[in-house]
Design an enzyme around this catalytic site. Sequence first.
Site, PDB file in Angstrom:
ATOM      1  N   HIS A 179       0.816  -1.234   0.000  1.00 36.50           N
ATOM      2  CA  HIS A 179       0.000   0.000   0.000  1.00 36.50           C
ATOM      3  C   HIS A 179       0.836   1.263   0.000  1.00 36.50           C
ATOM      4  O   HIS A 179       0.326   2.345  -0.247  1.00 36.50           O
ATOM      5  CB  HIS A 179      -0.858   0.062   1.269  1.00 36.50           C
ATOM      6  N   HIS A 186      -7.620   4.204   4.886  1.00 32.47           N
ATOM      7  CA  HIS A 186      -6.883   3.097   4.266  1.00 32.47           C
ATOM      8  C   HIS A 186      -5.420   3.509   4.066  1.00 32.47           C
ATOM      9  O   HIS A 186      -5.130   4.649   3.688  1.00 32.47           O
ATOM     10  CB  HIS A 186      -7.520   2.736   2.919  1.00 32.47           C
ATOM     11  N   GLU A 200      -3.250   2.994   1.797  1.00 26.54           N
ATOM     12  CA  GLU A 200      -2.869   3.524   0.484  1.00 26.54           C
ATOM     13  C   GLU A 200      -3.254   4.999   0.355  1.00 26.54           C
ATOM     14  O   GLU A 200      -2.467   5.827  -0.130  1.00 26.54           O
ATOM     15  CB  GLU A 200      -3.566   2.703  -0.612  1.00 26.54           C
ATOM     16  N   THR A 244      -6.628   2.606  -5.701  1.00 29.74           N
ATOM     17  CA  THR A 244      -6.529   1.647  -6.814  1.00 29.74           C
ATOM     18  C   THR A 244      -7.672   0.627  -6.830  1.00 29.74           C
ATOM     19  O   THR A 244      -7.950   0.039  -7.859  1.00 29.74           O
ATOM     20  CB  THR A 244      -5.197   0.872  -6.729  1.00 29.74           C
ATOM     21  N   ASN A 300     -10.060  -4.662  -1.187  1.00 29.41           N
ATOM     22  CA  ASN A 300     -10.528  -5.214  -2.463  1.00 29.41           C
ATOM     23  C   ASN A 300     -11.409  -6.447  -2.256  1.00 29.41           C
ATOM     24  O   ASN A 300     -12.324  -6.698  -3.030  1.00 29.41           O
ATOM     25  CB  ASN A 300      -9.354  -5.463  -3.419  1.00 29.41           C
ATOM     26  N   SER A 341      -5.296 -10.388  -2.018  1.00 32.16           N
ATOM     27  CA  SER A 341      -4.287 -10.775  -1.031  1.00 32.16           C
ATOM     28  C   SER A 341      -4.554 -12.176  -0.482  1.00 32.16           C
ATOM     29  O   SER A 341      -4.112 -12.524   0.610  1.00 32.16           O
ATOM     30  CB  SER A 341      -4.244  -9.743   0.097  1.00 32.16           C
TER      31      SER A 341
HETATM   32  S1  SF4 Z   1      -4.480  -4.564  -6.237  1.00 30.45           S
HETATM   33 FE1  SF4 Z   1      -3.293  -3.549  -7.844  1.00 30.45          FE
HETATM   34  S2  SF4 Z   1      -2.519  -1.730  -6.855  1.00 30.45           S
HETATM   35 FE2  SF4 Z   1      -3.125  -3.095  -5.223  1.00 30.45          FE
HETATM   36  S3  SF4 Z   1      -1.285  -4.248  -4.727  1.00 30.45           S
HETATM   37 FE3  SF4 Z   1      -2.406  -5.424  -6.253  1.00 30.45          FE
HETATM   38  S4  SF4 Z   1      -1.512  -4.852  -8.223  1.00 30.45           S
HETATM   39 FE4  SF4 Z   1      -0.948  -3.297  -6.726  1.00 30.45          FE
END
Ligand code: SF4
Length: 290
Positions: free
Chosen positions: A78, A128, A130, A172, A230, A271
């Site tokens: 991040h 967050h 990031e 992102t 995500n 992740s």
């Molecule tokens: S989701 Fe995209 S921006 Fe986030 S760590 Fe993975 S590749 Fe990088």
Amino acid sequence: MKLIKAEVLGYCMGVRRAVTMAEEAVKAAAGVHRVYTLGPLIHNPQVLEQFRRQGLEVLDETELPEELKSSVVIIRAHGITPQLETALACKGACLVDATCPTVKKSQMKARSLTDAGYRIFLAGERYHGEVIGIQGYAPACLVVGNPGEAQEKAEILYRRAPTAKTALLGQTTIAPDEYQGIAQAIQAYFPNLEIIDTICKATRDRQHALSKLCLQVDALLVVGGKESANTRRLLAIAQAQGKQAWLVERVAGIPPEIRAYPVVGLAAGASTPDELIDQIANVLTGRVSP
Ligand code: SF4
């Protein structure tokens, strides 16, 4: 029960890269240096536990030790603020920068737009990692979490500086339609808003694959950490499409009700390691008992 996996799922490039860099750093420093990550390396409890057993420690950025001489500090995917990077270097830490290249690009863009005199709107989750990291590169940026907030902040800025040059950056992992909604709210005041496409392709691919999967299944499991932005986003997309969906972090979290659905979909956040996805798939299909 029939199980269908999403066409794209699990580790993205940035997470895989950060995990590999951490593995290499732990191996290289074994028995000689202490190795830390600043906050959890990724939002996945199993991977974090594995690293903990290998000696990787987690530093809390609000309680940094006086000295970090002879220590290795891994910057997670991040990213962090440049101010924090400097603070760590001043304490003597050797930094391993595992910031995802896509996030790095957003950080650099935030800095160059600030230098060029733009007022930046940053769309994303205020707390967050990031978003906090990018803010460090554009300290005066306006963080907006939804179109309503964007409209409110754009109106205030318009009253103060109606001719301001404005730009929009996003976390992102933000959903494209949400990003578009935020952009439209700002454009009502600043029609020349520069919209920078910062949405990660890996995120888009996973979201797209999930939407496709929703059309084929009766219910869905999204595998990943509850802290993962995500992964939570994937769950929200499935639920918005009217699907019964659950977020599960481990095999023990599989809801018994899932067995009532004839066709079940399996998706996973960026992740989530392959082994965990396989374990859950094997339990669902009955190849392995829970
Ligand atoms: S989701 Fe995209 S921006 Fe986030 S760590 Fe993975 S590749 Fe990088």
